[in-house]
Every structure is written in structure tokens, then in C-alpha cells.
Scaffold this motif. Structure first.
Motif, PDB file in Angstrom:
ATOM      1  N   ILE A 291       2.041  12.332  -1.539  1.00 42.46           N
ATOM      2  CA  ILE A 291       2.298  13.753  -1.764  1.00 42.46           C
ATOM      3  C   ILE A 291       3.531  13.893  -2.645  1.00 42.46           C
ATOM      4  CG2 ILE A 291       2.927  15.944  -0.671  1.00 42.46           C
ATOM      5  CD1 ILE A 291       1.353  14.960   1.826  1.00 42.46           C
ATOM      6  N   ASP A 292       4.599  13.207  -2.259  1.00 44.78           N
ATOM      7  CA  ASP A 292       5.814  13.177  -3.063  1.00 44.78           C
ATOM      8  C   ASP A 292       5.688  12.106  -4.150  1.00 44.78           C
ATOM      9  OD1 ASP A 292       6.932  15.131  -1.465  1.00 44.78           O
ATOM     10  OD2 ASP A 292       8.008  13.694  -0.188  1.00 44.78           O
ATOM     11  N   LYS A 293       6.631  12.128  -5.077  1.00 44.86           N
ATOM     12  CA  LYS A 293       6.627  11.160  -6.166  1.00 44.86           C
ATOM     13  C   LYS A 293       6.965   9.762  -5.631  1.00 44.86           C
ATOM     14  CE  LYS A 293       8.442  10.492 -10.841  1.00 44.86           C
ATOM     15  NZ  LYS A 293       9.372  11.003 -11.873  1.00 44.86           N
ATOM     16  N   GLY A 294       6.248   8.760  -6.129  1.00 40.50           N
ATOM     17  CA  GLY A 294       6.490   7.382  -5.710  1.00 40.50           C
ATOM     18  C   GLY A 294       5.177   6.635  -5.617  1.00 40.50           C
ATOM     19  N   ILE A 295       5.252   5.316  -5.749  1.00 39.68           N
ATOM     20  CA  ILE A 295       4.057   4.481  -5.650  1.00 39.68           C
ATOM     21  C   ILE A 295       4.161   3.629  -4.397  1.00 39.68           C
ATOM     22  CG2 ILE A 295       2.726   2.622  -6.721  1.00 39.68           C
ATOM     23  CD1 ILE A 295       3.579   3.688  -9.442  1.00 39.68           C
ATOM     24  N   SER A 322      -7.168   9.287 -11.829  1.00 42.77           N
ATOM     25  CA  SER A 322      -6.722  10.589 -11.329  1.00 42.77           C
ATOM     26  C   SER A 322      -5.239  10.859 -11.569  1.00 42.77           C
ATOM     27  CB  SER A 322      -6.988  10.681  -9.821  1.00 42.77           C
ATOM     28  OG  SER A 322      -6.153   9.765  -9.118  1.00 42.77           O
ATOM     29  N   GLY A 323      -4.482   9.793 -11.858  1.00 42.99           N
ATOM     30  CA  GLY A 323      -3.038   9.957 -11.997  1.00 42.99           C
ATOM     31  C   GLY A 323      -2.310   9.997 -10.667  1.00 42.99           C
ATOM     32  N   LYS A 324      -3.052   9.969  -9.569  1.00 42.58           N
ATOM     33  CA  LYS A 324      -2.438  10.008  -8.241  1.00 42.58           C
ATOM     34  C   LYS A 324      -1.966   8.610  -7.824  1.00 42.58           C
ATOM     35  CE  LYS A 324      -5.480  13.782  -6.711  1.00 42.58           C
ATOM     36  NZ  LYS A 324      -6.583  14.146  -5.787  1.00 42.58           N
ATOM     37  N   SER A 325      -0.928   8.586  -6.997  1.00 40.50           N
ATOM     38  CA  SER A 325      -0.472   7.325  -6.420  1.00 40.50           C
ATOM     39  C   SER A 325      -1.249   7.095  -5.127  1.00 40.50           C
ATOM     40  CB  SER A 325       1.028   7.366  -6.144  1.00 40.50           C
ATOM     41  OG  SER A 325       1.739   7.403  -7.365  1.00 40.50           O
ATOM     42  N   ILE A 326      -1.949   5.962  -5.055  1.00 40.74           N
ATOM     43  CA  ILE A 326      -2.870   5.694  -3.958  1.00 40.74           C
ATOM     44  C   ILE A 326      -2.609   4.310  -3.384  1.00 40.74           C
ATOM     45  CG2 ILE A 326      -4.656   7.187  -4.937  1.00 40.74           C
ATOM     46  CD1 ILE A 326      -6.075   4.572  -5.897  1.00 40.74           C
ATOM     47  N   GLY A 327      -3.188   4.055  -2.236  1.00 39.15           N
ATOM     48  CA  GLY A 327      -3.033   2.727  -1.663  1.00 39.15           C
ATOM     49  C   GLY A 327      -3.903   2.512  -0.453  1.00 39.15           C
ATOM     50  N   LEU A 328      -3.787   1.299   0.083  1.00 44.07           N
ATOM     51  CA  LEU A 328      -4.414   0.921   1.335  1.00 44.07           C
ATOM     52  C   LEU A 328      -3.306   0.549   2.314  1.00 44.07           C
ATOM     53  CD1 LEU A 328      -7.313  -1.374  -0.004  1.00 44.07           C
ATOM     54  CD2 LEU A 328      -7.496   1.010   0.760  1.00 44.07           C
ATOM     55  N   ALA A 329      -3.547   0.788   3.580  1.00 39.19           N
ATOM     56  CA  ALA A 329      -2.528   0.511   4.590  1.00 39.19           C
ATOM     57  C   ALA A 329      -3.198   0.170   5.917  1.00 39.19           C
ATOM     58  CB  ALA A 329      -1.615   1.723   4.759  1.00 39.19           C
ATOM     59  N   GLN A 345       8.461   4.619   3.542  1.00 38.98           N
ATOM     60  CA  GLN A 345       9.787   4.206   3.083  1.00 38.98           C
ATOM     61  C   GLN A 345       9.632   3.542   1.709  1.00 38.98           C
ATOM     62  OE1 GLN A 345      12.790   4.313   5.261  1.00 38.98           O
ATOM     63  NE2 GLN A 345      13.826   4.057   3.291  1.00 38.98           N
ATOM     64  N   VAL A 346       9.971   4.281   0.652  1.00 36.30           N
ATOM     65  CA  VAL A 346       9.916   3.759  -0.714  1.00 36.30           C
ATOM     66  C   VAL A 346      11.346   3.417  -1.128  1.00 36.30           C
ATOM     67  CG1 VAL A 346       9.313   4.258  -3.114  1.00 36.30           C
ATOM     68  CG2 VAL A 346       7.860   5.097  -1.256  1.00 36.30           C
ATOM     69  N   ARG A 347      11.682   2.154  -1.075  1.00 34.24           N
ATOM     70  CA  ARG A 347      13.050   1.684  -1.281  1.00 34.24           C
ATOM     71  C   ARG A 347      13.984   2.425  -0.312  1.00 34.24           C
ATOM     72  NH1 ARG A 347      10.928   1.969  -6.588  1.00 34.24           N
ATOM     73  NH2 ARG A 347      10.567  -0.096  -7.489  1.00 34.24           N
ATOM     74  N   LYS A 348      14.916   3.223  -0.830  1.00 38.00           N
ATOM     75  CA  LYS A 348      15.861   3.892   0.075  1.00 38.00           C
ATOM     76  C   LYS A 348      15.432   5.307   0.427  1.00 38.00           C
ATOM     77  CE  LYS A 348      19.861   1.249  -1.518  1.00 38.00           C
ATOM     78  NZ  LYS A 348      21.230   1.306  -2.110  1.00 38.00           N
ATOM     79  N   ARG A 349      14.266   5.724  -0.113  1.00 38.83           N
ATOM     80  CA  ARG A 349      13.811   7.097   0.129  1.00 38.83           C
ATOM     81  C   ARG A 349      12.641   7.124   1.107  1.00 38.83           C
ATOM     82  NH1 ARG A 349      11.326   9.682  -4.027  1.00 38.83           N
ATOM     83  NH2 ARG A 349      10.625   7.675  -4.854  1.00 38.83           N
ATOM     84  N   LYS A 350      12.573   8.163   1.899  1.00 38.93           N
ATOM     85  CA  LYS A 350      11.403   8.401   2.735  1.00 38.93           C
ATOM     86  C   LYS A 350      10.606   9.534   2.094  1.00 38.93           C
ATOM     87  CE  LYS A 350      12.952   6.573   7.145  1.00 38.93           C
ATOM     88  NZ  LYS A 350      13.228   6.820   8.573  1.00 38.93           N
ATOM     89  N   VAL A 351       9.365   9.210   1.705  1.00 39.06           N
ATOM     90  CA  VAL A 351       8.572  10.177   0.948  1.00 39.06           C
ATOM     91  C   VAL A 351       7.263  10.486   1.677  1.00 39.06           C
ATOM     92  CG1 VAL A 351       9.592   9.521  -1.255  1.00 39.06           C
ATOM     93  CG2 VAL A 351       7.552   8.343  -0.456  1.00 39.06           C
ATOM     94  N   LYS A 352       6.742  11.663   1.401  1.00 37.33           N
ATOM     95  CA  LYS A 352       5.543  12.127   2.088  1.00 37.33           C
ATOM     96  C   LYS A 352       4.273  11.568   1.444  1.00 37.33           C
ATOM     97  CE  LYS A 352       7.477  16.584   3.560  1.00 37.33           C
ATOM     98  NZ  LYS A 352       7.330  18.059   3.432  1.00 37.33           N
TER      99      LYS A 352
END
Length: 363
Positions: A291-295, A322-329, A345-352
Motif C-alpha cells: 500500500i505504501d511505497k517500498g518493495i 501493473s507497476g505495483k510492488s508485490i510478493g509472496l510471504a 519492516q522495510v529496512r528501518k521503516r514499517k510500511v503498509k
């Protein structure tokens, strides 16, 4: 590029084409020829060509081959025929995934297992070790095979023009042996790792360079590992070593369809998988979308909105389609809810992010 890395028959072709070459599973492989996005879009919109000759091939033959293949693998190998291959898993006694692979039955009591490149030696040793009680011969025949993957919506029409057999009715995992393709004998398999229609073409290793150059003469886009990864992630297809490991079972890793623990035959890891089928696993594989910026990258920790740690990212990228950041978890099963908002947790940031279906192609 280290001289110790293994090279497919096409290595010099990659060098001559100016491809960017990287180490992958002990092999020198092209990550891209032009750009990852261009190669990705070629496969989604027309067709692209991959060298997958680094994949391993293990031959099992002998009086007990059918019985032994079932003992080794988690799927119901009675469904494998001389024209129908099968996706399956090779598991340890705890149900952990040593590798995921495709099984081909070449003849009565003759099977070819196509395994992941970086696992070939490990798989071969494991398969040999388990065979003592069976009348079989196990051979690593990887050097004998070249393998190309022609993938994309135009692949079927193209292949149809250049083979000596009818392929119109071929469905996923159907295969044909002794096919003439540009006058070279191949095994033609309706399979791939992109989420698109297409074929994997098994040839003699000495024919690989001829077929590669012949196909590229038709202005087909050569593709590297970069596009292969973005394509498979959009399709929600797992990668061994990231989404599939010896620490997770088929039920925990999202490939439960490749495990059949209710069949009568015994196989390695069956008791653990039977228990998970009947009672559920503690871990569940999911698709994620930022939702937020980040991969989302492999190894990033996942939290719920109360900041409880609930899982880990196993693969991630930015989708070229799509340009969206996606993944499997993989997350705790009780934390799963489709559409649920989560924190990564993307490096030091917590993103949605949010939980979505694994296949992103139709979005």
C-alpha cells in the motif's frame, strides 16, 4: 565471471549478445539481454525465449522404478503417463521440501525428474541414498540435455508451424516425445514458469545452440533470469530456496496440490503431510501487495496492526505489468484474512501492505 561457474551450451551466445551475466545456483546465466521490463512485456504480449539448460535431469529406470518414484515424491505418480507430466515435491522425513520438480515418464519403468539447477547434486545424492531397497538405476543425465522455454501468447501458433505433430489439444503438463522441431528431435512439454501459454523444449545438449540461434532468427526476444523472476512472481509461482525450503512443507508453502498424503502408497514425509492435511498447518503462504511505497524483499518481517510478528516475506518485486510492488510471504495461519492490512519492516521503516491472491496476472 568466475571460471569455476558452470556454463550451459549457450554461454558463448550470451557473451556474444552482450547479455549481463550473473551467478545463479552455481551457473553463469544471463540476467538480462535488453531490459527486464522489455523482456517481461515480450512474454506477456507476444513471446520470449529462455535458456533453462542449467536445470538438472535425473533418470530413474529399472524393475521398481514406478514404485520407487512414488516412494520419493509427494504427488500421486500413478497419474503420470508417457504423455502427461506432473509437478511434485521431493521431501525429507519431516515433510520439508528438498526440491520441487517435474516428473516425466519416458517409458515403462523409465522416469526423468527435472530438478532445480542449484539442487541437482544434492537431489541426485538424496535419490541415490533412498534407492537401496529398490531394484532401480539412478543416473544424473543433466549433461545430455539442453532445455529452452518458449513462452507467451504467440508461442503455440509459432511452435505449431515448426513441428511435425499436432499440438492444438496439448494442455498444461501434456508432453510429446520424439518430436521433430527444426529437424532436431525434442521432447515438447506444455509447461513453463511464467503464467503464460508456452512450451519447454528438451533437446540433446549438442543441438541447443542450433535451436537457440534458429529461434532468435525469427526476431523472438531472448530473456534472462530477471524477467523470469518478475514473470513467475506475477503468476504467484514459488522459487525453491526462497518460497520453498527444507524448513517448510508443501502445505505451508502453498503447493498443497502437489501433495497427496491420502493415497495408499507410502512416500517420504507422508505422515507429517497427512497430519497437516487433516488438521491444518500452522503456516500459510500468501500473496502481498504494498500500500505504501517500498518493495517487499526476501527476509523482511511481517507484523499485524498490533505489531505482533506474524510472518516473513519470501519473494518480492515491482510488477512490470501493473507497476505495483508485490510478493509472496508465509504467515501464521490464524493471522490470515484475504484483504487484511499488514505491516512490513522495510529496512528501518514499517510500511503498509495487504494480503491478496498470489496470482497478479489478471489484475
Amino acid at each position: 565471471m568466475s571460471s569455476e561457474l558452470k556454463k550451459t551450451p549457450l554461454y558463448q551466445s550470451f557473451v556474444d549478445a552482450g547479455a549481463k551475466i550473473v551467478e545463479f545456483g552455481g551457473w553463469a546465466m544471463p540476467v538480462q539481454f535488453s531490459s527486464i521490463k522489455e523482456e517481461h512485456n515480450a512474454v506477456r504480449n507476444s513471446m520470449g525465449l529462455f535458456d533453462v539448460s542449467h536445470m538438472g535431469e535425473v533418470l530413474i529406470k529399472g524393475k521398481d522404478a514406478s514404485k520407487y518414484v512414488q516412494y520419493l515424491l509427494t504427488n500421486d505418480t500413478d497419474k503420470v503417463t508417457t504423455s502427461k507430466a506432473q509437478y511434485t515435491a521431493l521431501c525429507n522425513d519431516e515433510g520439508g521440501i528438498i526440491d520441487d520438480l517435474i516428473t516425466y515418464k519416458l517409458d515403462e519403468n523409465v522416469y526423468l525428474l527435472v530438478v532445480n539447477a542449484g539442487n541437482t547434486v544434492k537431489d541426485f545424492e538424496w535419490i541415490q541414498q533412498q534407492s537401496e531397497q529398490f531394484d532401480v538405476e539412478v543416473q544424473n543425465v543433466s549433461d545430455k540435455y539442453g532445455q529452452l522455454a518458449l513462452q507467451g501468447p504467440e508461442a503455440r501458433a509459432f511452435v505449431k508451424e515448426h513441428v511435425d505433430t499436432d499440438i492444438d489439444e496439448m494442455k498444461p503438463f501434456d508432453f510429446k516425445q520424439h518430436v521433430s522441431f527444426f529437424d532436431k528431435e525434442v521432447i515438447l512439454s506444455q509447461s513453463g514458469y511464467t503464467g503464460e501459454d508456452g512450451f519447454e523444449i528438451y533437446c540433446n545438449s549438442e543441438d541447443c545452440e542450433f535451436l537457440w540461434e534458429k529461434l532468435l532468427s525469427f526476431d523472438i526476444q531472448p530473456c534472462g533470469l530477471g524477467a523470469r523472476d518478475t514473470l513467475r512472481l506475477e503468476a504467484g509461482l514459488p522459487l525453491h530456496g526462497q518460497d520453498l525450503t527444507e524448513e517448510v512443507t508443501p502445505y505451508e508453502a502453498g503447493i498443497a496440490f502437489a501433495a497427496k498424503p491420502l493415497i495408499e502408497a507410502e512416500f517420504i514425509g507422508k505422515s507429517v503431510l497427512k497430519d497437516q492435511k487433516e488438521h491444518g498447518s500452522k503456516v500459510r503462504a500468501i500473496g502481498i501487495e504494498m500500500i505504501d511505497k517500498g518493495i517487499p524483499r526476501t527476509g523482511y518481517i511481517i507484523f499485524d496492526n498490533d505489531e505482533n510478528e506474524i510472518g516473513i516475506v519470501t519473494s518480492g518485486t515491482q510488477s512490470p505489468s501493473s507497476g505495483k510492488s508485490i510478493g509472496l510471504a508465509q504467515i501464521d495461519r490464524e493471522a490470515f484474512e484475504m484483504g487484511k492490512e499488514i505491516i512490513i519492516q522495510v529496512r528501518k521503516r514499517k510500511v503498509k501492505a495487504k494480503i491478496v491472491k498470489k496470482n497478479h496476472i489478471t489484475e
